[in-house]
Design a protein around this motif. Structure first.
Motif, mmCIF file in Angstrom:
data_model
loop_
_atom_site.group_PDB
_atom_site.id
_atom_site.type_symbol
_atom_site.label_atom_id
_atom_site.label_comp_id
_atom_site.label_asym_id
_atom_site.label_seq_id
_atom_site.Cartn_x
_atom_site.Cartn_y
_atom_site.Cartn_z
ATOM 1 N N GLY A 1 37.559 77.378 -27.951
ATOM 2 C CA GLY A 1 36.765 76.226 -28.347
ATOM 3 C C GLY A 1 36.162 75.553 -27.123
ATOM 4 N N ARG A 2 35.822 74.292 -27.274
ATOM 5 C CA ARG A 2 35.155 73.570 -26.184
ATOM 6 C C ARG A 2 35.996 72.388 -25.702
ATOM 7 N NH1 ARG A 2 31.140 75.690 -29.427
ATOM 8 N NH2 ARG A 2 29.352 76.614 -28.300
ATOM 9 N N VAL A 3 35.692 71.984 -24.467
ATOM 10 C CA VAL A 3 36.385 70.848 -23.841
ATOM 11 C C VAL A 3 35.328 69.881 -23.313
ATOM 12 C CG1 VAL A 3 38.371 72.265 -23.183
ATOM 13 C CG2 VAL A 3 36.478 71.964 -21.568
ATOM 14 N N PRO A 4 35.680 68.595 -23.158
ATOM 15 C CA PRO A 4 34.705 67.630 -22.641
ATOM 16 C C PRO A 4 34.439 67.859 -21.157
ATOM 17 C CG PRO A 4 36.598 66.545 -23.692
ATOM 18 C CD PRO A 4 36.964 67.962 -23.502
ATOM 19 N N THR A 5 33.238 67.579 -20.725
ATOM 20 C CA THR A 5 32.888 67.538 -19.309
ATOM 21 C C THR A 5 33.001 66.089 -18.828
ATOM 22 O OG1 THR A 5 30.566 67.144 -19.804
ATOM 23 C CG2 THR A 5 31.275 69.444 -19.596
ATOM 24 N N ASP A 6 32.823 65.870 -17.528
ATOM 25 C CA ASP A 6 32.797 64.494 -17.014
ATOM 26 C C ASP A 6 31.718 63.680 -17.716
ATOM 27 O OD1 ASP A 6 34.797 65.218 -15.299
ATOM 28 O OD2 ASP A 6 33.556 65.197 -13.486
ATOM 29 N N LYS A 7 30.571 64.317 -17.961
ATOM 30 C CA LYS A 7 29.477 63.616 -18.642
ATOM 31 C C LYS A 7 29.879 63.268 -20.073
ATOM 32 C CE LYS A 7 24.628 64.158 -19.989
ATOM 33 N NZ LYS A 7 23.425 65.035 -19.948
ATOM 34 N N GLY A 8 30.604 64.181 -20.717
ATOM 35 C CA GLY A 8 31.068 63.896 -22.072
ATOM 36 C C GLY A 8 32.044 62.736 -22.104
ATOM 37 N N TYR A 9 32.997 62.728 -21.156
ATOM 38 C CA TYR A 9 33.933 61.613 -21.072
ATOM 39 C C TYR A 9 33.198 60.301 -20.798
ATOM 40 C CZ TYR A 9 38.229 64.432 -20.977
ATOM 41 O OH TYR A 9 39.275 65.256 -21.302
ATOM 42 N N ARG A 10 32.186 60.368 -19.914
ATOM 43 C CA ARG A 10 31.447 59.135 -19.586
ATOM 44 C C ARG A 10 30.757 58.577 -20.823
ATOM 45 N NH1 ARG A 10 32.217 55.328 -17.438
ATOM 46 N NH2 ARG A 10 32.681 56.363 -15.467
ATOM 47 N N PHE A 11 30.095 59.445 -21.595
ATOM 48 C CA PHE A 11 29.425 58.973 -22.806
ATOM 49 C C PHE A 11 30.451 58.441 -23.805
ATOM 50 C CE2 PHE A 11 27.274 59.505 -26.927
ATOM 51 C CZ PHE A 11 26.087 58.852 -26.666
ATOM 52 N N PHE A 12 31.590 59.088 -23.881
ATOM 53 C CA PHE A 12 32.673 58.653 -24.765
ATOM 54 C C PHE A 12 33.160 57.256 -24.388
ATOM 55 C CE2 PHE A 12 37.362 58.464 -25.365
ATOM 56 C CZ PHE A 12 37.411 58.509 -26.748
ATOM 57 N N VAL A 13 33.441 57.047 -23.108
ATOM 58 C CA VAL A 13 33.945 55.748 -22.641
ATOM 59 C C VAL A 13 32.886 54.666 -22.806
ATOM 60 C CG1 VAL A 13 34.649 54.478 -20.576
ATOM 61 C CG2 VAL A 13 35.660 56.708 -21.066
ATOM 62 N N ASP A 14 31.647 55.001 -22.484
ATOM 63 C CA ASP A 14 30.582 53.994 -22.516
ATOM 64 C C ASP A 14 30.152 53.622 -23.925
ATOM 65 O OD1 ASP A 14 30.602 54.097 -19.797
ATOM 66 O OD2 ASP A 14 28.670 55.099 -19.573
ATOM 67 N N THR A 15 30.133 54.610 -24.838
ATOM 68 C CA THR A 15 29.471 54.419 -26.117
ATOM 69 C C THR A 15 30.377 54.582 -27.335
ATOM 70 O OG1 THR A 15 27.460 55.301 -25.091
ATOM 71 C CG2 THR A 15 27.471 55.148 -27.486
ATOM 72 N N LEU A 16 31.311 55.500 -27.281
ATOM 73 C CA LEU A 16 32.068 55.870 -28.474
ATOM 74 C C LEU A 16 33.475 55.285 -28.529
ATOM 75 C CD1 LEU A 16 31.119 59.675 -28.504
ATOM 76 C CD2 LEU A 16 29.941 57.776 -29.640
ATOM 77 N N LEU A 17 34.016 54.906 -27.390
ATOM 78 C CA LEU A 17 35.401 54.450 -27.338
ATOM 79 C C LEU A 17 35.568 53.122 -28.069
ATOM 80 C CD1 LEU A 17 38.241 54.994 -26.160
ATOM 81 C CD2 LEU A 17 37.545 53.640 -24.179
#
Length: 394
Positions: free
Chosen positions: A111-127
């Motif tokens: 499957g897939r895993v988050p990248t640093d960019k994915g974590y950043r978008f998650f923290v900034d927008t989705l968390l």
């Protein structure tokens, strides 16, 4: 519901094993709201184009990966997302997210895993941040109330508290000195040309240091020098004292009597010695061994280099000093820290204040796969409680 302000830093230029943080474009985010500053990063427009479905699946993937640490496949996403989507549709969305750089496939068949960019978008927008539950908050407050340590020992206690509460490495800088004013200066002659200096600040804090003078001073000479300095400098800050000493030294010595010359000569030794250590940032770190159990950091070589960095302190001091000058919570994810040794880590920090003055910074270090929704409130609350504890001891 309580709101948290999060300050983050973008990637910087690589220089000599680290990346510069200077000149980065930052952005401020509040709970459930993204407020981009003018001049944001070039890919933001594409980020904003993510539809609700893609954002929902990205959040589900990251939350699942944080919990389990394993790549997340389309079947698991279909089950956990609650969306009525076919596996083919989910695979298409994942392919788009991978093309945009939010996720990656560690192996072709996995499957897939988050990248640093994915974590950043998650923290900034989705968390979705929430205050700590009452039990966790009460336990942290209880440990502060139970502590009767002096300021230095309190810092070690708080570092251990952060480590225990998050199961990560806790880090706290020693508080920088406030603009303390001198109450009293006394000298005690020791052997040969060595003198014990007793400095009293703000009527309560006592510092002792030993200085080496250019010649022997008798007890009477030292007494006259302390009387002169107390008369001249009582109530002034160290910065003001140094400026005045330099000014007087620049004046013609012919205008000074012997008592003044002796006093200024001794004072120069006292306050030049103090200047060398003033403002130097130091920190206490606890719970480094917690990182040994993290899969992302389980490599012996990675751990060795990370622990060496903890001991050398240089890179971390640069990062913490940067955090000290910012406001609110800061989160550095992977490469954003500017240091290669932290490329697999995230650092969550917050400044703490004594009264109205920011005097230090605290936080945690862990893998990028950390439970941000829990770590951020712990760091935020601990910084406020540490500031209150220091203020109560003034």
């Amino acid at each position: 519901m309580r709101q948290f302000t999060i300050l983050t830093q973008c990637r910087g230029e690589r220089r000599r094993g680290r990346r510069s943080l200077d000149g980065c474009k930052g952005w401020t985010l509040a709970f459930r709201q993204r407020l981009c500053k003018k001049g944001g990063m070039a890919h933001e427009a594409r980020d904003e184009a993510l539809g609700e479905r893609a954002q929902h699946l990205l959040r589900t993937l990251i939350e699942s990966y944080i919990r389990g640490g394993q790549p997340v496949g389309s079947r698991a996403l279909s089950r956990e997302s609650g969306l009525q989507l076919s596996s083919a549709t989910i695979r298409n969305v994942m392919a788009d997210l991978e093309e945009l750089g939010f996720v990656a496939s560690p192996h072709t068949s996995s499957g897939r895993v988050p990248t640093d960019k994915g974590y950043r978008f998650f923290v900034d927008t989705l968390l979705q941040l929430r205050p700590l539950d009452d039990a966790a908050s009460a336990e942290i407050r209880r440990q502060f109330e139970a502590s009767r340590d002096n300021s230095t020992d309190l810092i070690a206690t708080v570092s251990q508290l952060l480590s225990s509460a998050t199961q990560l490495a806790g880090i706290v800088t020693l508080p920088r000195g406030r603009e303390a004013s001198i109450t009293q200066i006394e000298f005690v002659a020791l052997s040969e040309q060595r003198v014990l200096v007793v400095l009293v600040f703000n009527d309560r804090e006592v510092q002792n240091r030993i200085i080496q003078l250019d010649r022997h001073f008798s007890a009477d000479e030292l007494k006259r020098a302390s009387n002169f300095l107390n008369e001249q400098f009582r109530g002034r800050s160290l910065r003001e004292v140094r400026q005045e000493i330099l000014r007087q030294l620049s004046e013609a010595r012919a205008h000074m009597n012997q008592i003044m010359l002796d006093a200024i000569s001794v004072a120069q030794q006292v306050f030049e010695g103090n200047a060398s250590g003033e403002g130097k940032l130091e920190y206490v770190i606890k719970g480094e061994t917690n990182l040994m159990g993290m899969a992302e950091l389980s490599s012996v070589e990675k751990l060795r280099r990370l622990f060496e960095a903890f001991n050398e302190k240089r890179d971390f001091l640069h990062l913490l000093d940067h955090s000290l000058k910012a406001e609110g919570i800061q989160i550095f994810i992977g490469h954003e820290s500017g240091f290669h040794i932290l490329d697999d880590c995230s650092v969550v920090t917050a400044p703490y204040a004594d009264g109205d003055s920011v005097v230090g910074v605290l936080g945690v270090i862990g893998p990028t796969r950390m439970a941000y929704e829990r770590v951020i409130p712990i760091v935020d609350l601990t910084a406020k409680l540490l500031g209150a504890a220091l203020n109560s001891r003034r």
